[in-house]
Design an enzyme around this catalytic site. Structure first.
Site, PDB file in Angstrom:
ATOM      1  N   HIS A 196     -17.921 101.576 -45.779  1.00  0.00           N
ATOM      2  CA  HIS A 196     -17.485 102.259 -44.674  1.00  0.00           C
ATOM      3  C   HIS A 196     -15.983 102.707 -44.823  1.00  0.00           C
ATOM      4  O   HIS A 196     -15.513 102.916 -43.712  1.00  0.00           O
ATOM      5  CB  HIS A 196     -17.688 101.381 -43.495  1.00  0.00           C
ATOM      6  CG  HIS A 196     -19.255 101.339 -42.979  1.00  0.00           C
ATOM      7  ND1 HIS A 196     -20.091 101.967 -43.638  1.00  0.00           N
ATOM      8  CD2 HIS A 196     -19.919 100.638 -42.226  1.00  0.00           C
ATOM      9  CE1 HIS A 196     -21.235 102.074 -43.028  1.00  0.00           C
ATOM     10  NE2 HIS A 196     -21.324 101.182 -42.049  1.00  0.00           N
ATOM     11  N   PHE A 254     -28.318  94.784 -41.488  1.00  0.00           N
ATOM     12  CA  PHE A 254     -27.584  95.272 -40.409  1.00  0.00           C
ATOM     13  C   PHE A 254     -28.134  96.522 -39.662  1.00  0.00           C
ATOM     14  O   PHE A 254     -27.709  97.430 -39.633  1.00  0.00           O
ATOM     15  CB  PHE A 254     -26.319  95.704 -40.972  1.00  0.00           C
ATOM     16  CG  PHE A 254     -25.634  94.500 -41.783  1.00  0.00           C
ATOM     17  CD1 PHE A 254     -24.603  93.470 -41.165  1.00  0.00           C
ATOM     18  CD2 PHE A 254     -25.785  94.493 -43.213  1.00  0.00           C
ATOM     19  CE1 PHE A 254     -24.109  92.316 -41.821  1.00  0.00           C
ATOM     20  CE2 PHE A 254     -25.115  93.284 -43.914  1.00  0.00           C
ATOM     21  CZ  PHE A 254     -24.346  92.262 -43.218  1.00  0.00           C
ATOM     22  N   HIS A 308     -25.986 106.039 -40.858  1.00  0.00           N
ATOM     23  CA  HIS A 308     -25.752 105.041 -39.925  1.00  0.00           C
ATOM     24  C   HIS A 308     -24.446 104.515 -39.528  1.00  0.00           C
ATOM     25  O   HIS A 308     -23.467 104.906 -40.317  1.00  0.00           O
ATOM     26  CB  HIS A 308     -26.410 103.681 -40.730  1.00  0.00           C
ATOM     27  CG  HIS A 308     -26.798 102.651 -39.863  1.00  0.00           C
ATOM     28  ND1 HIS A 308     -26.410 101.180 -39.997  1.00  0.00           N
ATOM     29  CD2 HIS A 308     -27.331 102.483 -38.477  1.00  0.00           C
ATOM     30  CE1 HIS A 308     -26.730 100.659 -39.033  1.00  0.00           C
ATOM     31  NE2 HIS A 308     -27.415 101.153 -38.138  1.00  0.00           N
ATOM     32  N   ASP A 309     -24.175 103.849 -38.529  1.00  0.00           N
ATOM     33  CA  ASP A 309     -22.914 103.439 -37.913  1.00  0.00           C
ATOM     34  C   ASP A 309     -22.026 104.411 -37.378  1.00  0.00           C
ATOM     35  O   ASP A 309     -20.746 104.558 -37.655  1.00  0.00           O
ATOM     36  CB  ASP A 309     -22.246 102.550 -39.127  1.00  0.00           C
ATOM     37  CG  ASP A 309     -23.011 101.219 -39.607  1.00  0.00           C
ATOM     38  OD1 ASP A 309     -23.557 100.516 -38.602  1.00  0.00           O
ATOM     39  OD2 ASP A 309     -23.428 101.188 -40.648  1.00  0.00           O
ATOM     40  N   SER A 361     -33.520  98.138 -44.500  1.00  0.00           N
ATOM     41  CA  SER A 361     -33.875  99.442 -44.157  1.00  0.00           C
ATOM     42  C   SER A 361     -34.853 100.002 -45.365  1.00  0.00           C
ATOM     43  O   SER A 361     -35.657 101.053 -45.001  1.00  0.00           O
ATOM     44  CB  SER A 361     -32.488 100.362 -44.321  1.00  0.00           C
ATOM     45  OG  SER A 361     -31.798 100.076 -45.536  1.00  0.00           O
ATOM     46  N   GLY A 367     -27.266 102.196 -49.952  1.00  0.00           N
ATOM     47  CA  GLY A 367     -26.980 100.749 -49.349  1.00  0.00           C
ATOM     48  C   GLY A 367     -28.257 100.295 -48.943  1.00  0.00           C
ATOM     49  O   GLY A 367     -28.565 100.176 -47.626  1.00  0.00           O
ATOM     50  N   SER A 369     -22.829 104.530 -55.850  1.00  0.00           N
ATOM     51  CA  SER A 369     -23.484 106.052 -55.425  1.00  0.00           C
ATOM     52  C   SER A 369     -23.149 106.824 -56.145  1.00  0.00           C
ATOM     53  O   SER A 369     -23.598 107.825 -56.396  1.00  0.00           O
ATOM     54  CB  SER A 369     -23.241 105.658 -54.010  1.00  0.00           C
ATOM     55  OG  SER A 369     -22.661 107.259 -53.469  1.00  0.00           O
ATOM     56  N   ASP A 379     -27.829 100.832 -54.773  1.00  0.00           N
ATOM     57  CA  ASP A 379     -26.723  99.740 -54.433  1.00  0.00           C
ATOM     58  C   ASP A 379     -26.252  99.268 -55.399  1.00  0.00           C
ATOM     59  O   ASP A 379     -27.219  98.909 -56.350  1.00  0.00           O
ATOM     60  CB  ASP A 379     -27.389  98.876 -53.317  1.00  0.00           C
ATOM     61  CG  ASP A 379     -26.359  98.193 -52.532  1.00  0.00           C
ATOM     62  OD1 ASP A 379     -25.655  97.594 -52.957  1.00  0.00           O
ATOM     63  OD2 ASP A 379     -26.880  97.953 -51.195  1.00  0.00           O
ATOM     64  N   GLY A 414     -21.854  94.201 -52.501  1.00  0.00           N
ATOM     65  CA  GLY A 414     -21.534  94.198 -51.237  1.00  0.00           C
ATOM     66  C   GLY A 414     -20.148  95.122 -50.966  1.00  0.00           C
ATOM     67  O   GLY A 414     -19.411  95.761 -51.832  1.00  0.00           O
TER      68      GLY A 414
HETATM   69  N1  SAH Z   1     -29.014  99.113 -45.039  1.00  0.00           N
HETATM   70  C1  SAH Z   1     -28.996  97.834 -45.132  1.00  0.00           C
HETATM   71  C2  SAH Z   1     -27.390  97.423 -45.099  1.00  0.00           C
HETATM   72  C3  SAH Z   1     -26.360  98.102 -45.995  1.00  0.00           C
HETATM   73  S1  SAH Z   1     -24.927  97.131 -46.061  1.00  0.00           S
HETATM   74  C4  SAH Z   1     -29.785  97.177 -44.082  1.00  0.00           C
HETATM   75  O1  SAH Z   1     -30.345  97.678 -43.510  1.00  0.00           O
HETATM   76  O2  SAH Z   1     -29.537  96.006 -43.786  1.00  0.00           O
HETATM   77  C5  SAH Z   1     -23.929  98.505 -47.410  1.00  0.00           C
HETATM   78  C6  SAH Z   1     -24.360  98.226 -48.453  1.00  0.00           C
HETATM   79  O3  SAH Z   1     -23.858  99.299 -49.399  1.00  0.00           O
HETATM   80  C7  SAH Z   1     -23.898  96.981 -49.399  1.00  0.00           C
HETATM   81  O4  SAH Z   1     -25.297  96.070 -49.932  1.00  0.00           O
HETATM   82  C8  SAH Z   1     -23.029  97.509 -50.362  1.00  0.00           C
HETATM   83  O5  SAH Z   1     -23.296  96.757 -51.684  1.00  0.00           O
HETATM   84  C9  SAH Z   1     -23.464  98.758 -50.634  1.00  0.00           C
HETATM   85  N2  SAH Z   1     -22.428  99.794 -51.031  1.00  0.00           N
HETATM   86  C10 SAH Z   1     -21.136  99.789 -50.809  1.00  0.00           C
HETATM   87  N3  SAH Z   1     -20.601 100.758 -51.357  1.00  0.00           N
HETATM   88  C11 SAH Z   1     -21.299 101.198 -52.284  1.00  0.00           C
HETATM   89  C12 SAH Z   1     -21.099 102.221 -53.337  1.00  0.00           C
HETATM   90  N4  SAH Z   1     -20.084 102.921 -53.375  1.00  0.00           N
HETATM   91  N5  SAH Z   1     -22.269 102.478 -53.936  1.00  0.00           N
HETATM   92  C13 SAH Z   1     -23.307 101.581 -54.065  1.00  0.00           C
HETATM   93  N6  SAH Z   1     -23.635 100.857 -52.894  1.00  0.00           N
HETATM   94  C14 SAH Z   1     -22.721 100.644 -52.193  1.00  0.00           C
HETATM   95 MG    MG Z   2     -25.196 100.126 -41.507  1.00  0.00          MG
END
Ligand code: SAH
Ligand code: MG
Length: 213
Positions: free
Chosen positions: A138, A14, A163-164, A46, A40, A118, A65, A69
């Site tokens: 998010h 993403f 991000h976002d 990324s 993430g 995290s 991560d 998901g």
């Molecule tokens: N940076 C990535 C996209 C990340 S999507 C890219 O470049 O494509 C968001 C990710 O955050 C997911 O894989 C999800 O498993 C992770 N995530 C969501 N909440 C989290 C948390 N509390 N601790 C660790 N990872 C988390």
């Molecule tokens: Mg993002």
């Protein structure tokens, strides 16, 4: 830039290409001073941009991560992808794809995957970081946890990237933007121009101590 763009295109994820290039450029400057950390990694898009920069400086990228998901990746949700669903475990599992990405990008000696939430990873963290990229959950709770648990680990003159960021609520969720504003309001960080939805903040230098002005 030593990034294989045909590999990048094959990695699920993403991240816009322009945002990825900005990540790489900032990481190239930042990682001279210390390790980087992302929250993430998903399938590693990324990770490849930041990791390639770290590799050039013989530096390390920690990628946090749980690989289960975010809310929007779960079955029935908007960004569910059956190719990263483990039917035996009946759960999302992006870790196999993430490991494959590290292998293909030759980043196995650069990236340290930390497979947990995290919040858990932050609990005993003490290493100063030259760059933190927040791209995890998010919901406001998740984004706020990422910010409050990690922002203090950015070293002086290090970077906090988020991000976002959508200033207009009609364009996207507000949690990342809210923590971006919290970081600005803290007085610890100064802003740089954004790239698309990538917010870029730099930590201010330590104030001079009275004995050493
Ligand atoms: N940076 C990535 C996209 C990340 S999507 C890219 O470049 O494509 C968001 C990710 O955050 C997911 O894989 C999800 O498993 C992770 N995530 C969501 N909440 C989290 C948390 N509390 N601790 C660790 N990872 C988390
Ligand atoms: Mg993002």
């Amino acid at each position: 830039m030593s990034i294989d763009s045909s590999l990048i295109k094959r990695i699920k994820g993403f991240l816009d290409e322009e945002e990825g290039r900005r990540l790489y450029e900032i990481a190239l400057t930042a990682s001279i001073k210390g390790p980087c950390l992302e929250i993430g990694g998903y399938c590693g898009k990324s990770t490849v941009y930041i990791g390639a920069a770290c590799k050039e400086n013989r530096q390390i990228l920690f990628s946090v991560d749980h690989h289960r998901g975010s809310e929007e990746h779960q079955p029935g949700q908007e960004y569910f992808d059956a190719r990263v669903f483990d039917p035996k475990a009946n759960r999302v599992d992006t870790f196999p794809a993430f490991r494959k990405t590290l292998e293909l990008a030759q980043l196995e000696d650069t990236v340290i995957p930390i497979v947990c939430s995290s919040e858990l990873a932050a609990r005993c963290w003490t290493t100063p970081l030259s760059l933190i990229f927040i791209d995890g959950g998010h919901s406001y709770k998740a984004a706020y946890t990422d910010y409050s648990a990690w922002a203090g680990h950015v070293m002086p003159e290090g970077y906090l990237l988020i991000h976002d960021i959508f200033e207009d609520p009609a364009k996207g969720g507000q949690a990342p933007y809210r923590i971006y504003k919290l970081a600005l309001d803290s007085g610890l960080f100064r802003p740089h121009p954004k790239t698309k939805t990538l917010g870029v903040l730099q930590r201010n230098p330590c104030p001079a101590s009275p004995s050493n002005p």
